[in-house]
Design a protein around this motif. Structure first.
Motif, PDB file in Angstrom:
ATOM      1  N   SER A  29      72.651 -43.152  63.271  1.00  0.00           N
ATOM      2  CA  SER A  29      73.921 -43.776  62.905  1.00  0.00           C
ATOM      3  C   SER A  29      74.067 -43.806  61.394  1.00  0.00           C
ATOM      4  O   SER A  29      73.075 -43.747  60.652  1.00  0.00           O
ATOM      5  N   PHE A  30      75.308 -43.929  60.943  1.00  0.00           N
ATOM      6  CA  PHE A  30      75.521 -43.968  59.497  1.00  0.00           C
ATOM      7  C   PHE A  30      74.922 -45.223  58.875  1.00  0.00           C
ATOM      8  O   PHE A  30      74.547 -45.223  57.707  1.00  0.00           O
ATOM      9  N   LEU A  31      74.784 -46.300  59.651  1.00  0.00           N
ATOM     10  CA  LEU A  31      74.164 -47.510  59.105  1.00  0.00           C
ATOM     11  C   LEU A  31      72.677 -47.285  58.836  1.00  0.00           C
ATOM     12  O   LEU A  31      72.142 -47.736  57.817  1.00  0.00           O
ATOM     13  N   HIS A  32      71.994 -46.581  59.747  1.00  0.00           N
ATOM     14  CA  HIS A  32      70.588 -46.249  59.508  1.00  0.00           C
ATOM     15  C   HIS A  32      70.453 -45.281  58.330  1.00  0.00           C
ATOM     16  O   HIS A  32      69.527 -45.397  57.520  1.00  0.00           O
TER      17      HIS A  32
ATOM     18  N   HIS B 156      77.790 -43.756  53.767  1.00  0.00           N
ATOM     19  CA  HIS B 156      78.839 -44.701  53.375  1.00  0.00           C
ATOM     20  C   HIS B 156      80.218 -44.094  53.636  1.00  0.00           C
ATOM     21  O   HIS B 156      81.119 -44.767  54.168  1.00  0.00           O
ATOM     22  N   LEU B 157      80.389 -42.831  53.271  1.00  0.00           N
ATOM     23  CA  LEU B 157      81.662 -42.144  53.471  1.00  0.00           C
ATOM     24  C   LEU B 157      81.980 -42.006  54.960  1.00  0.00           C
ATOM     25  O   LEU B 157      83.110 -42.259  55.404  1.00  0.00           O
ATOM     26  N   GLU B 158      80.984 -41.604  55.750  1.00  0.00           N
ATOM     27  CA  GLU B 158      81.154 -41.523  57.204  1.00  0.00           C
ATOM     28  C   GLU B 158      81.555 -42.870  57.782  1.00  0.00           C
ATOM     29  O   GLU B 158      82.439 -42.969  58.648  1.00  0.00           O
ATOM     30  N   PHE B 159      80.881 -43.903  57.329  1.00  0.00           N
ATOM     31  CA  PHE B 159      81.125 -45.255  57.827  1.00  0.00           C
ATOM     32  C   PHE B 159      82.582 -45.655  57.629  1.00  0.00           C
ATOM     33  O   PHE B 159      83.248 -46.129  58.554  1.00  0.00           O
ATOM     34  N   PHE B 160      83.103 -45.457  56.418  1.00  0.00           N
ATOM     35  CA  PHE B 160      84.476 -45.862  56.140  1.00  0.00           C
ATOM     36  C   PHE B 160      85.475 -45.065  56.964  1.00  0.00           C
ATOM     37  O   PHE B 160      86.429 -45.629  57.508  1.00  0.00           O
TER      38      PHE B 160
ATOM     39  N   PRO C 175      81.341 -56.537  54.005  1.00  0.00           N
ATOM     40  CA  PRO C 175      79.944 -56.737  53.583  1.00  0.00           C
ATOM     41  C   PRO C 175      79.164 -55.438  53.408  1.00  0.00           C
ATOM     42  O   PRO C 175      78.339 -55.322  52.498  1.00  0.00           O
ATOM     43  N   ILE C 176      79.433 -54.440  54.270  1.00  0.00           N
ATOM     44  CA  ILE C 176      78.754 -53.142  54.127  1.00  0.00           C
ATOM     45  C   ILE C 176      79.230 -52.456  52.855  1.00  0.00           C
ATOM     46  O   ILE C 176      78.443 -51.832  52.131  1.00  0.00           O
ATOM     47  N   TRP C 177      80.520 -52.575  52.567  1.00  0.00           N
ATOM     48  CA  TRP C 177      81.070 -52.019  51.327  1.00  0.00           C
ATOM     49  C   TRP C 177      80.357 -52.603  50.107  1.00  0.00           C
ATOM     50  O   TRP C 177      79.956 -51.886  49.196  1.00  0.00           O
ATOM     51  N   ALA C 178      80.195 -53.918  50.109  1.00  0.00           N
ATOM     52  CA  ALA C 178      79.591 -54.593  48.955  1.00  0.00           C
ATOM     53  C   ALA C 178      78.153 -54.146  48.727  1.00  0.00           C
ATOM     54  O   ALA C 178      77.680 -54.107  47.586  1.00  0.00           O
TER      55      ALA C 178
ATOM     56  N   THR D  14      86.041 -47.319  45.519  1.00  0.00           N
ATOM     57  CA  THR D  14      86.066 -48.602  44.817  1.00  0.00           C
ATOM     58  C   THR D  14      84.666 -49.194  44.723  1.00  0.00           C
ATOM     59  O   THR D  14      84.359 -49.913  43.769  1.00  0.00           O
ATOM     60  N   ALA D  15      83.805 -48.893  45.697  1.00  0.00           N
ATOM     61  CA  ALA D  15      82.408 -49.323  45.589  1.00  0.00           C
ATOM     62  C   ALA D  15      81.760 -48.653  44.374  1.00  0.00           C
ATOM     63  O   ALA D  15      81.000 -49.282  43.631  1.00  0.00           O
ATOM     64  N   ILE D  16      82.094 -47.371  44.168  1.00  0.00           N
ATOM     65  CA  ILE D  16      81.610 -46.656  42.987  1.00  0.00           C
ATOM     66  C   ILE D  16      82.195 -47.289  41.730  1.00  0.00           C
ATOM     67  O   ILE D  16      81.507 -47.449  40.708  1.00  0.00           O
ATOM     68  N   SER D  17      83.477 -47.657  41.807  1.00  0.00           N
ATOM     69  CA  SER D  17      84.137 -48.291  40.668  1.00  0.00           C
ATOM     70  C   SER D  17      83.436 -49.584  40.273  1.00  0.00           C
ATOM     71  O   SER D  17      83.063 -49.779  39.114  1.00  0.00           O
ATOM     72  N   VAL D  18      83.251 -50.454  41.245  1.00  0.00           N
ATOM     73  CA  VAL D  18      82.620 -51.747  40.950  1.00  0.00           C
ATOM     74  C   VAL D  18      81.180 -51.531  40.492  1.00  0.00           C
ATOM     75  O   VAL D  18      80.685 -52.248  39.619  1.00  0.00           O
ATOM     76  N   GLY D  19      80.502 -50.526  41.052  1.00  0.00           N
ATOM     77  CA  GLY D  19      79.136 -50.226  40.631  1.00  0.00           C
ATOM     78  C   GLY D  19      79.063 -49.817  39.172  1.00  0.00           C
ATOM     79  O   GLY D  19      78.152 -50.222  38.440  1.00  0.00           O
ATOM     80  N   ASN D  20      80.040 -49.019  38.735  1.00  0.00           N
ATOM     81  CA  ASN D  20      80.094 -48.626  37.322  1.00  0.00           C
ATOM     82  C   ASN D  20      80.412 -49.807  36.417  1.00  0.00           C
ATOM     83  O   ASN D  20      79.828 -49.963  35.346  1.00  0.00           O
TER      84      ASN D  20
END
Length: 541
Positions: free
Chosen positions: A361-364, A429-433, A286-289, A451-457
């Motif tokens: 935190s990376f989420l914040h 996002h990168l830190e999180f993964f 869900p965070i990825w999406a 892939t998040a960048i991919s789907v975003g494009n």
């Protein structure tokens, strides 16, 4: 590239924009393949090396297409109808972009993870520095992009596309040589087998045992330190109480009992560490999406925002004009400034209140980026209104190629806000993964970032196509016209993205509130019983 496709290959704007977003999407999707090869078989060093050579070939072909006249259509002058590229010329272009996408697939997921591998997580002094590495990795990448949108764009506009593409091709060749020479200095992590196979084995095991009653005590679930040794060098994953249906993959039945020293059938029985690997990947979904729409918004800088800049007054002096492609310099400068300020000032202030070595935190950090991105597209819509008002006031609305007497610096706020948003969201996002992924899947996890960048494009391509189709009217008007931006409604498109981002922000906040950080049992802290073992949340690393 949008300039190259429209001015050299004479593509219509919408087709050129979609070509670039499709290329960006493909280049960000292939990291899944590169990560699989790296984590399963080749290791990160050799994956980076081979992928770099493939990328080099693609860059060389693209440079040759810009040098050799027969590989592009003839130039056109004035208002004459330009001849578009032939099928053969487009084939060379698409082949070059495809090689670049394949090369990126091996480089992108492995470079950042390979760099982070150089820090020894068993050493507390080194483990706490990984968050700094991500900041400065992104900073250096930003500097390289800054050089590209200033020096290289200047070369492309004033010297020619042959040198404009040739310089980065030569630079890429030199970087490959330098990287290979450094081989003896690196800390290498051996591949631990296919992570996708392990995830599938857990899924199959859980499905086969779906009718079994859950054990009363999680300590009864299967554990095998010897079996998991190669995939838990930094520590074992601790059992978590959610997604208990997957825990059934670790229930030992009479059929699963094997002789001492013999490995079980992993398609029927898995260790709790492997079960928790799958749980960690599912939690990240869900965070990825949530990161997809930010990329969709960001993608417009290289397409429609650039076209806006082309119609505006870009003169700094009578003799010097800012190239339209260099407008992203404001994105890069704001991103680099934000990273430096964050690393040197904001982290130290936040650390006093949160106690976290990384400040927040990376989420914040990601949440802050989402909010700023909403503001960026909102501002972009109002700037487009201002630009069109100036065109109307000077009678230039019907002239697609006319320069409107309004300063290009009106676009600076939207470019800068996108840069600030990226400094927060993309690095977070990168830190999180990297932090939340199982250690044996870190190339794969970094690939998820891409892939998040991919789907975003791809989402940008879909959104542009749908808006272009459904906003068309019988009189030929369109929100996103191919030839004359002055007659369109680009501001409506920007505000549509803004509305989607607001919904996405609400979704992200809900996901972040519900997210459970992965707990790790650190090696070296455990005693004879697991109950005495040291357990740390990965978010504290």
């Amino acid at each position: 590239m949008i300039s190259y496709l429209t001015t050299q290959l004479h593509m219509p704007l919408t087709k050129a924009a979609n070509t670039l977003t499709n290329f960006g999407g493909t280049a960000s999707l292939t990291p899944l393949l590169g990560a699989f090869i790296s984590d399963s078989y080749a290791g990160r060093f050799w994956t980076i090396t081979v992928a770099s050579v493939i990328y080099q070939i693609g860059m060389t072909c693209l440079t040759l297409s810009a040098i050799l006249p027969q590989l592009r259509p003839p130039p056109c002058k004035g208002e004459q109808v330009c001849q578009q590229a032939t099928a053969g010329q487009l084939a060379i272009l698409y082949g070059s972009l495809l090689l670049g996408a394949l090369g990126s697939g091996g480089i992108r997921p492995c470079v950042v993870a390979f760099g982070a591998d150089q820090f020894d997580e068993s050493n507390p002094k080194e483990a706490t520095k990984t968050w700094k590495y991500f900041n400065w990795y992104y900073f250096v990448m930003g500097v390289s992009i800054l050089v590209a949108v200033t020096v290289l764009v200047y070369i492309q506009d004033n010297i020619g596309w042959g040198w404009g593409l040739g310089v980065p091709t030569i630079a890429m060749f030199l970087s490959i040589i330098t990287f290979i020479i450094g081989y003896p200095l690196y800390r290498h992590m051996d591949p631990a087998g296919s992570p996708f196979t392990r995830l599938l084995q857990v899924s199959v095991s859980a499905f086969k045992k779906r009718k079994l009653a859950m054990v009363s005590d999680p300590n009864l679930l299967y554990r095998n330190d010897e079996l998991d040794a190669s995939i838990s060098v930094g520590g074992k994953l601790v059992h978590t109480p959610d997604m208990t249906f997957l825990d059934k993959a670790a229930i030992v039945t009479e059929e699963d009992i094997v002789k001492p020293g013999q490995a079980p059938n992993l398609w029927r029985l898995n260790t709790i560490h492997r079960v928790e690997e799958l749980k960690a990947v599912i939690r990240m979904g869900p965070i990825w999406a949530a990161g997809i729409l930010l990329i969709t918004a960001y993608a417009q800088q290289n397409t429609f925002s650039l076209q806006q800049a082309k119609t505006m007054n870009r003169h700094l002096t009578k003799s010097f004009e800012i190239p339209a492609g260099s407008m992203t310099v404001f994105t890069m400068v704001s991103m680099l400034s934000t990273i430096a300020l964050y690393d040197r000032v904001l982290v130290r202030i936040a650390r006093r209140y949160t106690g976290l070595d990384r400040g927040i935190s990376f989420l914040h950090r990601m949440g802050i980026g989402f909010m700023i991105s909403v503001l960026a597209t909102l501002v972009a819509g109002f700037t487009e209104v201002k630009r069109k008002e100036a065109a109307l006031a000077h009678g230039l609305q019907d002239k697609a190629h006319a320069i409107i007497p309004i300063s290009v610096f009106w676009l600076v706020p939207q470019y800068s806000l996108h840069g600030i948003a990226e400094a927060f969201m993309s690095i977070g996002h990168l830190e999180f993964f990297y932090d939340q992924a199982p250690e044996s899947m870190r190339s794969t996890a970094t690939a998820l970032f891409w892939t998040a960048i991919s789907v975003g494009n791809y989402m940008s391509t879909l959104l542009v196509s749908l808006v272009h189709k459904f906003s068309a009217r019988a009189d030929g008007s369109n929100w996103l016209p191919d030839n004359n931006l002055n007659e369109g409604k680009l501001e409506y498109f920007y505000w549509l993205i803004t509305a989607l981002q607001v919904v996405n922000l609400i979704y992200y906040i809900c996901c972040a509130k519900l997210y459970t950080y992965k707990p790790i049992q650190i090696h070296g802290k455990d005693s004879e019983s697991e109950g005495d073992a040291g357990v740390e949340l990965a978010s504290k690393v």
